[in-house]
Design an enzyme around this catalytic site. Structure first.
Site, short mmCIF file in Angstrom:
data_model
loop_
_atom_site.label_atom_id
_atom_site.label_comp_id
_atom_site.label_asym_id
_atom_site.label_seq_id
_atom_site.Cartn_x
_atom_site.Cartn_y
_atom_site.Cartn_z
N TYR A 135 0.82 -1.21 0.00
CA TYR A 135 0.00 0.00 0.00
C TYR A 135 0.86 1.27 0.00
O TYR A 135 0.39 2.34 -0.37
CB TYR A 135 -0.93 0.04 1.22
CG TYR A 135 -2.05 -0.99 1.18
CD1 TYR A 135 -2.19 -1.86 0.11
CD2 TYR A 135 -2.95 -1.10 2.22
CE1 TYR A 135 -3.18 -2.81 0.08
CE2 TYR A 135 -3.97 -2.05 2.20
CZ TYR A 135 -4.08 -2.91 1.13
OH TYR A 135 -5.08 -3.85 1.10
N LYS A 190 3.16 -15.27 2.81
CA LYS A 190 3.10 -15.95 1.52
C LYS A 190 4.57 -16.20 1.14
O LYS A 190 5.03 -15.85 0.04
CB LYS A 190 2.37 -15.05 0.51
CG LYS A 190 2.02 -15.69 -0.80
CD LYS A 190 0.87 -16.66 -0.74
CE LYS A 190 0.64 -17.33 -2.07
NZ LYS A 190 -0.29 -18.48 -2.02
N ASP A 222 -3.43 -18.00 1.92
CA ASP A 222 -4.57 -18.69 1.31
C ASP A 222 -5.15 -19.71 2.28
O ASP A 222 -6.38 -19.84 2.45
CB ASP A 222 -4.19 -19.32 -0.03
CG ASP A 222 -2.80 -19.94 -0.04
OD1 ASP A 222 -2.02 -19.69 0.89
OD2 ASP A 222 -2.50 -20.69 -0.99
N ASP A 246 -5.71 -6.52 5.82
CA ASP A 246 -6.88 -5.77 5.36
C ASP A 246 -7.98 -6.76 4.98
O ASP A 246 -9.14 -6.64 5.41
CB ASP A 246 -6.44 -4.94 4.13
CG ASP A 246 -7.48 -3.94 3.69
OD1 ASP A 246 -8.54 -3.85 4.33
OD2 ASP A 246 -7.23 -3.24 2.69
N ASP A 250 -11.48 -8.22 7.48
CA ASP A 250 -12.87 -8.05 7.06
C ASP A 250 -13.60 -9.39 7.03
O ASP A 250 -14.78 -9.46 7.38
CB ASP A 250 -12.94 -7.39 5.67
CG ASP A 250 -13.11 -5.88 5.79
OD1 ASP A 250 -12.70 -5.33 6.83
OD2 ASP A 250 -13.65 -5.26 4.85
#
Ligand code: NAD
Length: 356
Positions: A135, A190, A222, A246, A250
């Protein structure tokens, strides 16, 4: 204790009003000062994070934030959009650690999209690194592709990067938090594909050695996404980077039934923090008096606990919220048959009564 109150846009003003009423009902001395932020600040001052608002936030011990944004600002240049205010506050206050607890209250088990037995008693904490990763990584931009599958075509690119100190400090935050809970940390990465997250994994493993009393395991993102909906109660503290955090936070939010129930805290290294509900400004229901104020009220409780050293007052607010839920009061987002539907202000009134 100085609190900057930044209600923002949409339902932000409605829900923050209720949290402020709750704070004022405590027998504590606060200095509360409000300022405009987001679209409201853009309309009044031409910028989503005016200097005066930023100064107020910097000088405060904590910031109580509502939400920002509205679709009507989507055509503005990116630096002027309401959401930039949050990024600006995070950056200027150095808020690198985002705490998102996902707690499934017994009374709301039926509101979750998962089977009750999977979420009953759920209490996990997602810690997201907030100031690094793809980001913020430079370089980024749009250009004519110099190579790859389609040389000469228009392309866009972002850069994922983390430095060792950034990973060390968020890892320490996670291990310290786990010490106060079930003493388990899952680091999500990852590392099988990304260099950035191989470094992440190596550094978290090293820091983990400083905390022999906390169990550490590693999970690819994942798999973590899958486990979060398959067996969420297996987690205690989850620590991960900005982008994975992020998304996962959620997903975790929905396990609990409603995003209207979830508080969050973003802290810097001196425990100064910004406290806000996990949801946005909900323009679809703004002004209707139906938004759930509980995530914001619970954010105020987190503020008392983490930045203002008032754990007892935080406990009182959390107990009051539980009591109101046990009384069967529900805003529309968490309503189910057999419960009593109330609006934003009535929910605030009920929490005040439960406090008393
Ligand atoms: P949102 O979280 O605002 O709303 C998603 C859905 O959840 C909507 O149907 C909304 O009505 C509902 N909802 C959210 N909070 C609720 C509450 N307290 N009570 C009851 N229902 C609630 O997300 P969105 O619709 O994707 O975004 C709307 C705006 O908010 C956009 O401009 C977005 O950029 C902004 N946003 C801001 C923040 C923030 O301020 N931190 C975070 C996310 C989105």
């Amino acid at each position: 204790m100085k609190i900057a109150v930044l209600p923002g846009d949409g339902i932000g003003t409605e829900i923050v009003e209720q949290a402020v009423r709750v704070l004022k009902a405590l027998d504590l001395k606060f200095e509360l000062e409000s300022a405009l932020v987001g679209g409201a600040a853009y309309d009044a001052h031409g910028h989503p994070l005016p200097e005066a608002t930023l100064k107020l936030a910097k000088d405060a011990d904590a910031v109580l934030f509502g939400a920002v944004g509205d679709w009507k600002y989507d055509t503005l240049d990116r630096p002027l959009r309401p959401e930039q205010a949050i990024l600006g506050l995070r950056k200027n206050l150095g808020l690198f650690a985002n705490f998102r607890p996902a707690i499934c209250y017994e009374q709301l088990v039926g509101a979750s999209s998962l089977k009750p037995e999977l979420v009953a008693g759920l209490d996990i904490l997602i810690i997201r690194e907030l100031t690094g990763d793809i980001y913020f990584g430079q370089p980024r931009g749009r250009r004519v592709s110099p190579d790859g599958h389609f040389p000469g075509a228009e392309e866009a690119f972002d850069t994922m990067r983390y430095t060792r100190p950034e990973i060390e400090r968020i890892a320490r935050v996670a291990f310290e938090a786990a010490r106060k809970r079930d003493k388990r940390v899952t680091s999500v990465d990852k590392a099988n594909v990304l260099e950035t997250f191989q470094l992440w994994k190596d550094v978290v493993t090293e820091i983990g050695k400083e905390y022999p009393d906390v169990a550490l395991d590693h999970m690819y993102v994942d798999n973590a996404a899958m486990q979060l909906v398959k067996a969420p109660k297996k987690f205690d503290v989850v620590v991960t980077g900005n982008m994975f955090g992020d998304i996962l936070s959620d997903a975790a939010a929905m396990l609990t039934g409603s995003i209207g129930m979830l508080p969050s805290a973003s802290l810097n290294s001196s425990n100064q923090g910004l406290y806000e509900p996990s949801h946005g400004s909900a323009p679809d229901i703004a002004g209707k008096g139906v938004a759930n104020p509980l995530a914001t009220i619970l954010s105020a409780a987190m503020m008392l606990r983490f930045s203002l050293n008032q754990a007892e007052a935080a406990d009182r607010i959390e107990a009051a919220v539980q009591k109101v839920l046990a009384q069967g009061l529900r805003t529309p987002d968490i309503y189910s048959e057999g419960t009593t539907k109330v609006g934003t202000r009535e929910m605030g009134d009920a929490v005040l009564n439960a406090l008393a």
